[in-house]
Design a protein around this motif. Structure first.
Motif, mmCIF file in Angstrom:
data_model
loop_
_atom_site.group_PDB
_atom_site.id
_atom_site.type_symbol
_atom_site.label_atom_id
_atom_site.label_comp_id
_atom_site.label_asym_id
_atom_site.label_seq_id
_atom_site.Cartn_x
_atom_site.Cartn_y
_atom_site.Cartn_z
ATOM 1 N N VAL A 94 53.037 18.993 32.015
ATOM 2 C CA VAL A 94 51.987 19.936 31.641
ATOM 3 C C VAL A 94 52.634 21.170 31.029
ATOM 4 O O VAL A 94 53.754 21.546 31.388
ATOM 5 C CB VAL A 94 51.067 20.327 32.833
ATOM 6 N N ARG A 95 51.919 21.787 30.105
ATOM 7 C CA ARG A 95 52.434 22.957 29.397
ATOM 8 C C ARG A 95 51.474 24.128 29.568
ATOM 9 O O ARG A 95 50.274 23.937 29.664
ATOM 10 C CB ARG A 95 52.613 22.647 27.913
ATOM 11 N N ASN A 96 52.049 25.314 29.592
ATOM 12 C CA ASN A 96 51.208 26.505 29.692
ATOM 13 C C ASN A 96 50.824 26.974 28.287
ATOM 14 O O ASN A 96 51.140 26.308 27.292
ATOM 15 C CB ASN A 96 51.897 27.597 30.509
ATOM 16 N N GLN A 97 50.181 28.118 28.201
ATOM 17 C CA GLN A 97 49.706 28.629 26.912
ATOM 18 C C GLN A 97 50.851 28.964 25.965
ATOM 19 O O GLN A 97 50.668 28.989 24.751
ATOM 20 C CB GLN A 97 48.813 29.850 27.115
ATOM 21 N N GLU A 98 52.045 29.210 26.503
ATOM 22 C CA GLU A 98 53.221 29.479 25.670
ATOM 23 C C GLU A 98 53.960 28.193 25.310
ATOM 24 O O GLU A 98 55.068 28.232 24.796
ATOM 25 C CB GLU A 98 54.178 30.452 26.372
ATOM 26 N N ASP A 99 53.359 27.060 25.635
ATOM 27 C CA ASP A 99 53.906 25.723 25.365
ATOM 28 C C ASP A 99 55.168 25.425 26.174
ATOM 29 O O ASP A 99 55.982 24.591 25.803
ATOM 30 C CB ASP A 99 54.183 25.521 23.867
ATOM 31 N N LYS A 100 55.333 26.117 27.319
ATOM 32 C CA LYS A 100 56.470 25.847 28.201
ATOM 33 C C LYS A 100 56.085 24.763 29.195
ATOM 34 O O LYS A 100 55.065 24.854 29.876
ATOM 35 C CB LYS A 100 56.877 27.119 28.953
ATOM 36 N N MET A 101 56.928 23.717 29.275
ATOM 37 C CA MET A 101 56.681 22.610 30.184
ATOM 38 C C MET A 101 56.970 23.034 31.626
ATOM 39 O O MET A 101 57.941 23.738 31.889
ATOM 40 C CB MET A 101 57.556 21.412 29.808
ATOM 41 N N LEU A 102 56.127 22.582 32.567
ATOM 42 C CA LEU A 102 56.324 22.886 33.980
ATOM 43 C C LEU A 102 57.641 22.297 34.473
ATOM 44 O O LEU A 102 58.420 22.965 35.132
ATOM 45 C CB LEU A 102 55.149 22.353 34.809
ATOM 46 N N GLY A 103 57.890 21.036 34.188
ATOM 47 C CA GLY A 103 59.154 20.387 34.538
ATOM 48 C C GLY A 103 59.282 20.062 36.018
ATOM 49 O O GLY A 103 58.433 20.427 36.833
ATOM 50 N N VAL A 104 60.354 19.386 36.359
ATOM 51 C CA VAL A 104 60.601 18.964 37.732
ATOM 52 C C VAL A 104 60.773 20.175 38.641
ATOM 53 O O VAL A 104 60.208 20.234 39.732
ATOM 54 C CB VAL A 104 61.830 18.028 37.821
ATOM 55 N N GLN A 105 61.552 21.164 38.206
ATOM 56 C CA GLN A 105 61.803 22.334 39.059
ATOM 57 C C GLN A 105 60.516 23.123 39.299
ATOM 58 O O GLN A 105 60.232 23.528 40.426
ATOM 59 C CB GLN A 105 62.878 23.239 38.457
#
Length: 163
Positions: free
Chosen positions: A104-115
């Motif tokens: 999933v990505r936030n509004q800044e297109d940053k992926m949540l990732g495993v961490q």
């Protein structure tokens, strides 16, 4: 015959899938066998390209990802898979998810990732809710992270709590 042996089960399944699946197709999978003792359990698992299980330990109050290699099913017909065995104790929680939660990505297109997802699990598990409430809150917090952005993948979560 291989049901209690995840490594052998995955290797056998891969041979079958490779035979029947069209070229350039593959599947991801996670196969786990859980055996119980009094106030503890043992989780043996093998994976084929699927996200690793995440385990929240009540003793350490942290979430850990147990990583082992595993090529998706159907890529090559004759592969060897790894198997890992984990000791779990009363209050520990295991989460198995599809990659839709991790990607999933936030509004800044940053992926949540495993961490990031592990951090959500740790935060929620420290609230000491029942398993249903824990899963609901994990889903809510993941959706909050990706607020107003379209989901690009399916999301499935399986939670197990050891008593």
């Amino acid at each position: 015959a291989y049901g209690v042996y995840p490594k052998q089960y995955m290797e056998n399944l891969n041979k079958e899938v490779s035979y029947y699946l069209p070229e350039d197709y593959y599947l991801t999978a996670l196969y786990a066998y859980l055996s119980f003792q009094e106030h503890s359990a043992k989780l043996n698992f093998s994976r084929a390209g699927h996200p690793h299980p995440l385990v929240y330990s009540t003793a350490s109050k942290k979430t850990k990802t147990y990583e082992i290699q595993g090529t998706p099913l159907g890529v090559l017909g004759d592969l060897t898979y790894e198997e890992l065995s984990l000791d779990l104790f009363s209050g520990d929680k295991v989460f198995m998810v599809t990659d839709g939660f991790l990607e999933v990505r936030n509004q800044e297109d940053k992926m949540l990732g495993v961490q990031g997802f592990s951090n959500i699990i740790t935060e929620v598990c420290q609230k000491q809710l029942n398993l249903d409430e824990t899963i609901d809150l994990i889903i809510q917090k993941t959706n909050d992270y990706s607020r107003d952005t379209a989901s690009r993948d399916d999301k499935l979560i399986l939670g197990i709590e050891i008593f």
